[in-house]
Design a protein around this motif. Sequence first.
Motif, short mmCIF file in Angstrom:
data_model
loop_
_atom_site.label_atom_id
_atom_site.label_comp_id
_atom_site.label_asym_id
_atom_site.label_seq_id
_atom_site.Cartn_x
_atom_site.Cartn_y
_atom_site.Cartn_z
N LYS A 134 -5.59 2.08 3.26
CA LYS A 134 -4.15 2.27 3.47
C LYS A 134 -3.81 3.68 3.92
O LYS A 134 -2.88 3.87 4.70
N THR A 135 -4.55 4.68 3.46
CA THR A 135 -4.21 6.06 3.83
C THR A 135 -4.20 6.25 5.34
O THR A 135 -3.21 6.70 5.92
N ASP A 137 3.33 6.10 -1.26
CA ASP A 137 2.01 5.49 -1.41
C ASP A 137 1.81 5.08 -2.87
O ASP A 137 2.31 5.75 -3.78
N GLU A 138 1.10 3.99 -3.06
CA GLU A 138 0.92 3.44 -4.42
C GLU A 138 2.26 3.32 -5.12
O GLU A 138 2.45 3.77 -6.26
MG MG Z 1 -4.51 4.52 -1.32
#
Ligand code: MG
Length: 414
Positions: free
Chosen positions: A51-52, A154-155
């Motif tokens: 995902k990053t 994120d997260e």
């Molecule tokens: Mg991640």
Amino acid sequence: MRFDEFELNDQLLEAISYMGFEKASPIQEKAIPEILNNHDLIAFAQTGTGKTAAFVLPILHKIAQNPDSGINTLIIVPTRELAIQIEQQIQGFSYFLPVNSIAIYGGGDGADYSVEAKALKKHTDIIVATPGRMISHLNVGKINFENLKHLVLDEADRMLDMGFYDDIMRIVSYLPKKRQTLMFSATMPPKIKKLAQSILIKPKEISIELSKPAEGVVQEAYFVGDELKTRLITHILAEKKEYSSVLIFTSTKAKVNKIASGLRGKGYRVEGISSDLDQKRREEVLMEFRSHRARVLVATDVLSRGIDIKEISLIINYDVPHDAEDYVHRVGRTARAETTGVAITLINKSEYRKFLRIEKLIGKEVPKIGLPPELGNNSEAEPPSEQRIFKQNKKNFRRPKRAPNRDNPAEKHS
Ligand code: MG
Ligand code: ADP
């Protein structure tokens, strides 16, 4: 899909290849075009799916195409470890670009704080921050978010679990309304939808479904050098006579024939299948295997997705698949429809890291088994130490000479 197919900036593509990334992961393949098209986005995908890079790459591309004078992107993450890790990835990917980034997180000393405060006043393109620390900076001084184009959470699920909802809303209140907002999450609880409704505008929604290996699959692995792999398989075939259909996977078609003839030499009835065979021959081979005339089939990943052969009791991964998802697909060939099955992976030194990534993806450690003593000396019985992995990688990838200095974000321009 290769990264150059997204038509990313050349310097960015160069850094991607230095980082050792070859193909985009499924979440990257779906998210990158949406982000390049300036859509808001909510994306769900398991840990370890990449995902990053899915949000960092398109953002870096946009900054490179349109260098800006102020803070372009704010990335909010739940923990300092994640802030550091993401900022390091940004440094890697932006190595050839005039892009500055800084990680802002709690727990450091006063000196860190003033370095952060200075960076927030100067030209810093990307800020990666934990919510609490961001708020303490917002409380103390005015931060100019006028030029902000992207907000990333994120997260997001973890941030909500940690009680950051109000902090996030407060940070958002300082940001321009006209911006692109991207939200990433591993899970899909209802409160995520609520957060999405309040800060995203007409978001595109992406979710990557990954079926974990069925519960019935017993997964095992050996650390073993390539030179011993055929002998080990012979040993397993002799030990586990009850497994009447054995499917061996390898990642290249060149190896299919090599493995098949190696095993035939030991007296087994073995077929090989790869995209080199024409359709008619492939069907014949599958028929041999289905009818149990051949006990062993050696195949490539391309063949693993589609073929439905029932009653495969044993899967052997001759090598560690390059894509973690392929592991799941390979292992998914056994234990279908609630039967049980065994999946054994043979890991050599250079594959150890890839296997760690798979374990991260499937969310568990696969038990490692010692080699049978009659195979003799196994130089790879121990997993390689971190240091050896590092040395090996250094040899394979020419990395940037020196990581840009976190304390001085302006340094990279000079
Ligand atoms: Mg991640
Ligand atoms: P997530 O955020 O989904 O948990 P990460 O972005 O942390 O996943 O990526 C997990 C690991 O996979 C990292 O070590 C990252 O460097 C690696 N990775 C991500 N995308 C790729 C790719 N396209 N090719 C090779 N490695 C990748």
